[in-house]
Structures are given as structure tokens and as C-alpha cells.
Design a protein around this motif. Structure first.
Motif, PDB file in Angstrom:
ATOM      1  N   ILE A   1      83.479  59.374  62.419  1.00 23.38           N
ATOM      2  CA  ILE A   1      83.410  58.265  63.367  1.00 23.38           C
ATOM      3  C   ILE A   1      83.579  58.774  64.805  1.00 23.38           C
ATOM      4  O   ILE A   1      83.006  58.216  65.735  1.00 23.38           O
ATOM      5  CB  ILE A   1      84.410  57.140  63.027  1.00 23.38           C
ATOM      6  N   THR A   2      84.326  59.857  64.981  1.00 26.76           N
ATOM      7  CA  THR A   2      84.463  60.449  66.315  1.00 26.76           C
ATOM      8  C   THR A   2      83.120  60.972  66.805  1.00 26.76           C
ATOM      9  O   THR A   2      82.748  60.788  67.962  1.00 26.76           O
ATOM     10  CB  THR A   2      85.513  61.578  66.301  1.00 26.76           C
ATOM     11  N   ARG A   3      82.367  61.607  65.926  1.00 28.30           N
ATOM     12  CA  ARG A   3      81.030  62.099  66.296  1.00 28.30           C
ATOM     13  C   ARG A   3      80.122  60.930  66.670  1.00 28.30           C
ATOM     14  O   ARG A   3      79.371  61.006  67.649  1.00 28.30           O
ATOM     15  CB  ARG A   3      80.439  62.882  65.115  1.00 28.30           C
ATOM     16  N   ILE A   4      80.198  59.846  65.927  1.00 29.90           N
ATOM     17  CA  ILE A   4      79.399  58.657  66.241  1.00 29.90           C
ATOM     18  C   ILE A   4      79.798  58.106  67.603  1.00 29.90           C
ATOM     19  O   ILE A   4      78.945  57.744  68.424  1.00 29.90           O
ATOM     20  CB  ILE A   4      79.550  57.586  65.131  1.00 29.90           C
ATOM     21  N   LEU A   5      81.103  58.064  67.883  1.00 27.46           N
ATOM     22  CA  LEU A   5      81.590  57.569  69.178  1.00 27.46           C
ATOM     23  C   LEU A   5      81.095  58.443  70.329  1.00 27.46           C
ATOM     24  O   LEU A   5      80.640  57.927  71.354  1.00 27.46           O
ATOM     25  CB  LEU A   5      83.113  57.516  69.185  1.00 27.46           C
TER      26      LEU A   5
ATOM     27  N   LYS B   1      85.188  47.546  52.397  1.00 24.90           N
ATOM     28  CA  LYS B   1      85.457  46.953  53.711  1.00 24.90           C
ATOM     29  C   LYS B   1      86.924  47.071  54.111  1.00 24.90           C
ATOM     30  O   LYS B   1      87.226  47.341  55.286  1.00 24.90           O
ATOM     31  CB  LYS B   1      85.052  45.481  53.719  1.00 24.90           C
ATOM     32  N   GLU B   2      87.833  46.875  53.164  1.00 25.60           N
ATOM     33  CA  GLU B   2      89.262  46.947  53.475  1.00 25.60           C
ATOM     34  C   GLU B   2      89.665  48.367  53.867  1.00 25.60           C
ATOM     35  O   GLU B   2      90.416  48.568  54.824  1.00 25.60           O
ATOM     36  CB  GLU B   2      90.101  46.464  52.281  1.00 25.60           C
ATOM     37  N   GLN B   3      89.170  49.352  53.140  1.00 30.36           N
ATOM     38  CA  GLN B   3      89.463  50.745  53.470  1.00 30.36           C
ATOM     39  C   GLN B   3      88.876  51.112  54.835  1.00 30.36           C
ATOM     40  O   GLN B   3      89.516  51.806  55.626  1.00 30.36           O
ATOM     41  CB  GLN B   3      88.898  51.679  52.401  1.00 30.36           C
ATOM     42  N   PHE B   4      87.660  50.636  55.083  1.00 33.61           N
ATOM     43  CA  PHE B   4      87.013  50.900  56.368  1.00 33.61           C
ATOM     44  C   PHE B   4      87.860  50.332  57.505  1.00 33.61           C
ATOM     45  O   PHE B   4      88.131  51.010  58.499  1.00 33.61           O
ATOM     46  CB  PHE B   4      85.604  50.293  56.393  1.00 33.61           C
ATOM     47  N   THR B   5      88.298  49.088  57.354  1.00 35.12           N
ATOM     48  CA  THR B   5      89.110  48.442  58.388  1.00 35.12           C
ATOM     49  C   THR B   5      90.406  49.200  58.615  1.00 35.12           C
ATOM     50  O   THR B   5      90.810  49.432  59.758  1.00 35.12           O
ATOM     51  CB  THR B   5      89.412  46.985  57.982  1.00 35.12           C
TER      52      THR B   5
ATOM     53  N   SER C   1      78.956  52.763  62.523  1.00 33.56           N
ATOM     54  CA  SER C   1      79.579  53.449  61.384  1.00 33.56           C
ATOM     55  C   SER C   1      79.695  52.522  60.180  1.00 33.56           C
ATOM     56  O   SER C   1      79.540  52.967  59.038  1.00 33.56           O
ATOM     57  CB  SER C   1      80.940  54.024  61.763  1.00 33.56           C
ATOM     58  N   PHE C   2      79.941  51.244  60.418  1.00 42.77           N
ATOM     59  CA  PHE C   2      80.014  50.306  59.294  1.00 42.77           C
ATOM     60  C   PHE C   2      78.651  50.166  58.626  1.00 42.77           C
ATOM     61  O   PHE C   2      78.556  50.123  57.400  1.00 42.77           O
ATOM     62  CB  PHE C   2      80.516  48.938  59.763  1.00 42.77           C
ATOM     63  N   GLU C   3      77.614  50.119  59.446  1.00 45.63           N
ATOM     64  CA  GLU C   3      76.266  49.996  58.887  1.00 45.63           C
ATOM     65  C   GLU C   3      75.841  51.256  58.143  1.00 45.63           C
ATOM     66  O   GLU C   3      75.053  51.191  57.206  1.00 45.63           O
ATOM     67  CB  GLU C   3      75.261  49.704  60.008  1.00 45.63           C
ATOM     68  N   LYS C   4      76.360  52.404  58.555  1.00 43.13           N
ATOM     69  CA  LYS C   4      75.969  53.687  57.955  1.00 43.13           C
ATOM     70  C   LYS C   4      77.050  54.281  57.062  1.00 43.13           C
ATOM     71  O   LYS C   4      77.024  55.481  56.772  1.00 43.13           O
ATOM     72  CB  LYS C   4      75.649  54.704  59.064  1.00 43.13           C
ATOM     73  N   ILE C   5      78.014  53.472  56.629  1.00 42.60           N
ATOM     74  CA  ILE C   5      79.131  53.987  55.834  1.00 42.60           C
ATOM     75  C   ILE C   5      78.662  54.682  54.561  1.00 42.60           C
ATOM     76  O   ILE C   5      79.317  55.616  54.080  1.00 42.60           O
ATOM     77  CB  ILE C   5      80.154  52.869  55.523  1.00 42.60           C
TER      78      ILE C   5
END
Length: 160
Positions: A59-63, A3-7, A42-46
């Protein structure tokens, strides 16, 4: 990725994500919605991210997918009269001629141009983000530069 790396990674890419969403949607409220949904998705599919070094591209592709989803929803909901009224209200005179010219390009040319020149993605990364072949990405960049040059021909004192 925890979670910290994701944030941390999301905070690093936040400005870039906003620019990309703005180039597709144009509306700040829609950009915020797209970014929020993209970050949540993206968080749910990390767990599907195979290599952390490709986080920004992923994450750009998801956006971008989320932006197109918002556009599809709006097409189903807004009448032509309402759409035209919103477009007139969102046009602003304080934007530069270059910004107006870029935003006037078709999305097929505008998005690769912004990814390359504003966000600094390589052609290879643009291919991954937009699911294009390398030759198609290069062609779109070349055509977008030509179209932009044509739009700006008289604005900055250049003549044909």
C-alpha cells in the motif's frame, strides 16, 4: 484478505501513510487526496496482493505512485506565479530546523530517509517500495545523512 482485515490493516498504517505523503507532497489537502485514492485503489486491487504480510509495503508503493500522479497533475495545471505564491504561503516558521532541512532535501534522498528513520522500514523494504537496488538505497541513505549534516552544521553549534 477480507474487508474487515483490509480495514484493520489500513487503520494500522494510516499514520505512516500520512507521513510518507506529507514528505512527498507537503500539502495536507494533497496528502488527504493521495491517501484516499491509494486506499481506494488498493481496495479495488486487493486480489493482486499475493501475501498479506506485505500489505504495508504494497500500500505504501501505491501511495507513492499516487503522490507522484498528483505532482504530475499539478505541474500541468499551475502557473509558475501561482506555484511560487503557494510555496511562500505554506512555509511555516514553527517547523523545526531539522524538519525544514529534511524537507529541503531532494525527493531522491528525502523519501528513503523518512522511510528508514521515521517509518522504520528496512533497507530491503525500501528497495521494494521504491523499486531500487539495495546498493542504490544504501547510497541514497548515506548521501541524505551527509546532506542533512551539512545543512544542520551551524544550527546546533557544530562546526566543520
Amino acid at each position: 484478505m477480507n474487508k474487515e482485515q483490509f480495514t484493520t490493516e489500513v487503520l494500522k498504517t494510516e499514520k505512516s501513510l500520512y507521513h510518507i505523503a506529507k514528505s512527498i507532497l507537503g500539502n495536507d489537502e494533497d496528502c488527504a487526496d493521495a491517501m484516499q485514492n491509494a486506499i481506494l485503489n488498493s481496495f479495488e486491487k486487493i486480489h493482486t496482493l499475493r501475501n498479506d504480510k506485505y500489505f504495508k509495503t504494497w500500500i505504501t508503493r501505491i501511495l507513492i505512485n499516487e503522490c507522484y500522479h498528483i505532482i504530475r497533475l499539478k505541474k500541468e495545471q499551475i502557473s509558475y506565479e501561482d506555484y511560487f505564491e503557494v510555496q511562500v504561503q505554506t512555509e511555516r516558521e514553527d517547523y523545526s530546523e531539522v524538519f525544514e532541512a529534511v524537507m529541503g532535501l531532494d525527493a531522491n534522498y528525502r523519501i528513503p530517509l523518512i522511510l528508514f528513520y521515521v517509518e522504520g522500514y528496512s533497507v530491503k523494504e525500501i528497495c521494494q517500495i521504491l523499486n531500487l537496488s539495495q546498493s542504490t538505497a544504501k547510497t541514497r541513505l548515506c548521501r541524505s545523512r551527509k546532506l542533512l549534516k551539512e545543512k544542520l552544521m551551524g544550527v546546533y553549534g557544530y562546526e566543520k
